[in-house]
Enzyme design. Structure first.
Site, PDB file in Angstrom:
ATOM      1  N   ASP A   1      14.635  -0.717   0.441  1.00  0.00           N
ATOM      2  CA  ASP A   1      15.416  -0.819   1.793  1.00  0.00           C
ATOM      3  C   ASP A   1      16.533  -1.862   1.464  1.00  0.00           C
ATOM      4  OD1 ASP A   1      15.754  -0.586   4.669  1.00  0.00           O
ATOM      5  OD2 ASP A   1      14.490  -2.254   5.171  1.00  0.00           O
TER       6      ASP A   1
ATOM      7  N   LYS B   1       0.878  -1.115   0.135  1.00  0.00           N
ATOM      8  CA  LYS B   1       0.096   0.080  -0.068  1.00  0.00           C
ATOM      9  C   LYS B   1       0.980   1.117  -0.001  1.00  0.00           C
ATOM     10  CE  LYS B   1      -3.230  -2.185   3.205  1.00  0.00           C
ATOM     11  NZ  LYS B   1      -3.670  -1.944   4.641  1.00  0.00           N
ATOM     12  N   GLY B   2       2.103   1.216   0.354  1.00  0.00           N
ATOM     13  CA  GLY B   2       3.051   2.143   0.415  1.00  0.00           C
ATOM     14  C   GLY B   2       3.153   3.395  -0.373  1.00  0.00           C
TER      15      GLY B   2
ATOM     16  N   PHE C   1      13.788   4.851  10.055  1.00  0.00           N
ATOM     17  CA  PHE C   1      12.593   4.506   9.920  1.00  0.00           C
ATOM     18  C   PHE C   1      11.717   5.650   9.567  1.00  0.00           C
ATOM     19  CE2 PHE C   1       8.453   2.584   9.613  1.00  0.00           C
ATOM     20  CZ  PHE C   1       8.642   1.324   9.110  1.00  0.00           C
ATOM     21  N   VAL C   2      11.185   5.951   8.527  1.00  0.00           N
ATOM     22  CA  VAL C   2      10.307   6.888   8.000  1.00  0.00           C
ATOM     23  C   VAL C   2       8.854   6.738   7.717  1.00  0.00           C
ATOM     24  CG1 VAL C   2      12.163   8.136   7.011  1.00  0.00           C
ATOM     25  CG2 VAL C   2      10.981   6.814   5.487  1.00  0.00           C
TER      26      VAL C   2
ATOM     27  N   GLU D   1       7.557   2.661  -6.199  1.00  0.00           N
ATOM     28  CA  GLU D   1       7.593   2.248  -5.194  1.00  0.00           C
ATOM     29  C   GLU D   1       7.932   3.106  -4.100  1.00  0.00           C
ATOM     30  OE1 GLU D   1       6.888   0.191  -2.872  1.00  0.00           O
ATOM     31  OE2 GLU D   1       7.921  -1.363  -2.543  1.00  0.00           O
ATOM     32  N   ASP D   2       7.399   3.036  -2.864  1.00  0.00           N
ATOM     33  CA  ASP D   2       7.784   4.110  -2.110  1.00  0.00           C
ATOM     34  C   ASP D   2       9.192   4.314  -1.756  1.00  0.00           C
ATOM     35  OD1 ASP D   2       7.588   1.683  -0.680  1.00  0.00           O
ATOM     36  OD2 ASP D   2       6.166   2.563   0.894  1.00  0.00           O
TER      37      ASP D   2
ATOM     38  N   ASP E   1       4.161   3.837   6.120  1.00  0.00           N
ATOM     39  CA  ASP E   1       3.585   3.710   7.536  1.00  0.00           C
ATOM     40  C   ASP E   1       4.448   2.992   8.754  1.00  0.00           C
ATOM     41  OD1 ASP E   1       3.289   0.914   6.279  1.00  0.00           O
ATOM     42  OD2 ASP E   1       1.916   0.400   8.036  1.00  0.00           O
TER      43      ASP E   1
ATOM     44  N   ARG F   1       0.269   7.074   7.402  1.00  0.00           N
ATOM     45  CA  ARG F   1       0.178   6.906   5.867  1.00  0.00           C
ATOM     46  C   ARG F   1      -0.292   8.328   5.202  1.00  0.00           C
ATOM     47  NH1 ARG F   1       1.409   1.885   3.880  1.00  0.00           N
ATOM     48  NH2 ARG F   1       0.377   0.199   4.999  1.00  0.00           N
TER      49      ARG F   1
ATOM     50  N   LYS G   1      17.050   3.957   0.699  1.00  0.00           N
ATOM     51  CA  LYS G   1      18.079   3.844   1.709  1.00  0.00           C
ATOM     52  C   LYS G   1      19.105   2.883   1.446  1.00  0.00           C
ATOM     53  CE  LYS G   1      14.958   3.432   5.434  1.00  0.00           C
ATOM     54  NZ  LYS G   1      14.286   2.385   6.599  1.00  0.00           N
TER      55      LYS G   1
HETATM   56  P1  IMP Z   1      12.696  -4.115   1.100  1.00  0.00           P
HETATM   57  O1  IMP Z   1      12.108  -5.314   0.587  1.00  0.00           O
HETATM   58  O2  IMP Z   1      13.623  -4.363   2.129  1.00  0.00           O
HETATM   59  O3  IMP Z   1      13.376  -3.439  -0.009  1.00  0.00           O
HETATM   60  O4  IMP Z   1      11.529  -3.172   1.748  1.00  0.00           O
HETATM   61  C1  IMP Z   1      10.835  -2.513   1.012  1.00  0.00           C
HETATM   62  C2  IMP Z   1       9.599  -2.438   1.607  1.00  0.00           C
HETATM   63  O5  IMP Z   1       9.664  -2.252   3.312  1.00  0.00           O
HETATM   64  C3  IMP Z   1       8.980  -1.040   1.246  1.00  0.00           C
HETATM   65  O6  IMP Z   1       7.925  -1.264   0.148  1.00  0.00           O
HETATM   66  C4  IMP Z   1       7.982  -0.522   2.625  1.00  0.00           C
HETATM   67  O7  IMP Z   1       6.807  -0.909   2.491  1.00  0.00           O
HETATM   68  C5  IMP Z   1       8.824  -1.115   3.814  1.00  0.00           C
HETATM   69  N1  IMP Z   1       9.946  -0.280   4.485  1.00  0.00           N
HETATM   70  C6  IMP Z   1      11.150  -0.358   4.161  1.00  0.00           C
HETATM   71  N2  IMP Z   1      11.590   0.804   4.890  1.00  0.00           N
HETATM   72  C7  IMP Z   1      10.775   1.271   5.313  1.00  0.00           C
HETATM   73  C8  IMP Z   1      10.809   2.575   6.365  1.00  0.00           C
HETATM   74  O8  IMP Z   1      11.376   3.592   6.498  1.00  0.00           O
HETATM   75  N3  IMP Z   1       9.377   3.246   6.546  1.00  0.00           N
HETATM   76  C9  IMP Z   1       8.190   2.483   6.306  1.00  0.00           C
HETATM   77  N4  IMP Z   1       8.196   1.358   5.305  1.00  0.00           N
HETATM   78  C10 IMP Z   1       9.660   0.994   5.097  1.00  0.00           C
HETATM   79 MG    MG Z   2       5.925  -0.903   0.207  1.00  0.00          MG
END
Ligand code: IMP
Ligand code: MG
Length: 183
Positions: free
Chosen positions: A107, A47-48, A156-157, A103-104, A163, A169, A135
């Site tokens: 990470d 949903k991000g 963490f943002v 994508e939001d 969210d 959100r 990040k």
């Molecule tokens: P990844 O698979 O580790 O790259 O994670 C990506 C997903 O983790 C994003 O689509 C977000 O939904 C969530 N996420 C990662 N870091 C944050 C943050 O700082 N705040 C909120 N959601 C996050």
């Molecule tokens: Mg996401």
């Protein structure tokens, strides 16, 4: 509410609503320039990315489509489970389309790596990635990113679609969650 499922506490604003709006406008113009005479399909990641995708879609302002895909990789409290799961699929075929994943945040990179692999099997004409926040220091899986809004530190943002336990959100600014108030 159980421990760790509360809203935590907001820390400082990292990126103001004005800065976000200006950058989203720039990203929209860059996409419009790169996709001249084409009709890209923006695929927002639920949903991000709902807020970012709808603003970006309007900023692109040329014939283009918008669809959504749901994935889940995070457990309660924002800790990654490491396993990416498809929770809802696209409503249209992307065969032969110019697809831009929206994508939001990236990470570890696992979510995007999974989505890229998944969408590539459906034979789009092209596949690009537009992410609002990166990040960089947290990356575990290398993924090519075509458009980046902001590189941010390892904090963490929340806000602008992002969210914490479902909270924040609809915050208009992007803020840091106070780490001392997170269980
Ligand atoms: P990844 O698979 O580790 O790259 O994670 C990506 C997903 O983790 C994003 O689509 C977000 O939904 C969530 N996420 C990662 N870091 C944050 C943050 O700082 N705040 C909120 N959601 C996050
Ligand atoms: Mg996401």
């Amino acid at each position: 509410m159980g421990q760790g499922l509360g809203p935590g506490r907001l820390g400082r604003v990292l990126i103001s609503r004005g800065e976000v709006a200006a950058r989203v406008g720039e990203l929209g113009r860059a996409i419009r320039r790169d996709y001249t005479k084409r009709s890209p399909l923006l695929v927002g990641v639920l949903k991000g990315a709902i807020v970012f995708a709808s603003d970006l879609f309007r900023a692109v302002s040329q014939p283009s489509g918008l669809d959504f895909m749901g994935v889940s990789s995070y457990g309660a409290g924002g800790h990654s489970s490491g396993i990416v799961r498809l929770t809802s699929d696209l409503s249209v075929s992307i065969e032969g389309r110019d697809v831009i994943i929206v994508e939001d945040i990236i990470d570890t990179g696992r979510t995007i790596a999974y989505l890229r692999r998944n969408l590539a099997t459906r034979h789009p004409r092209s596949l690009a990635l537009c992410v609002l926040l990166d990040k960089v220091a947290r990356r575990e899986v290398e993924v090519p990113v075509d458009y980046v809004g902001f590189a941010i530190p390892d904090e963490f943002v929340v806000g602008y679609g992002l969210d914490y336990n479902g909270f924040y959100r609809n915050l208009r600014d992007i803020a840091v969650l106070d780490p001392t108030a997170v269980s």
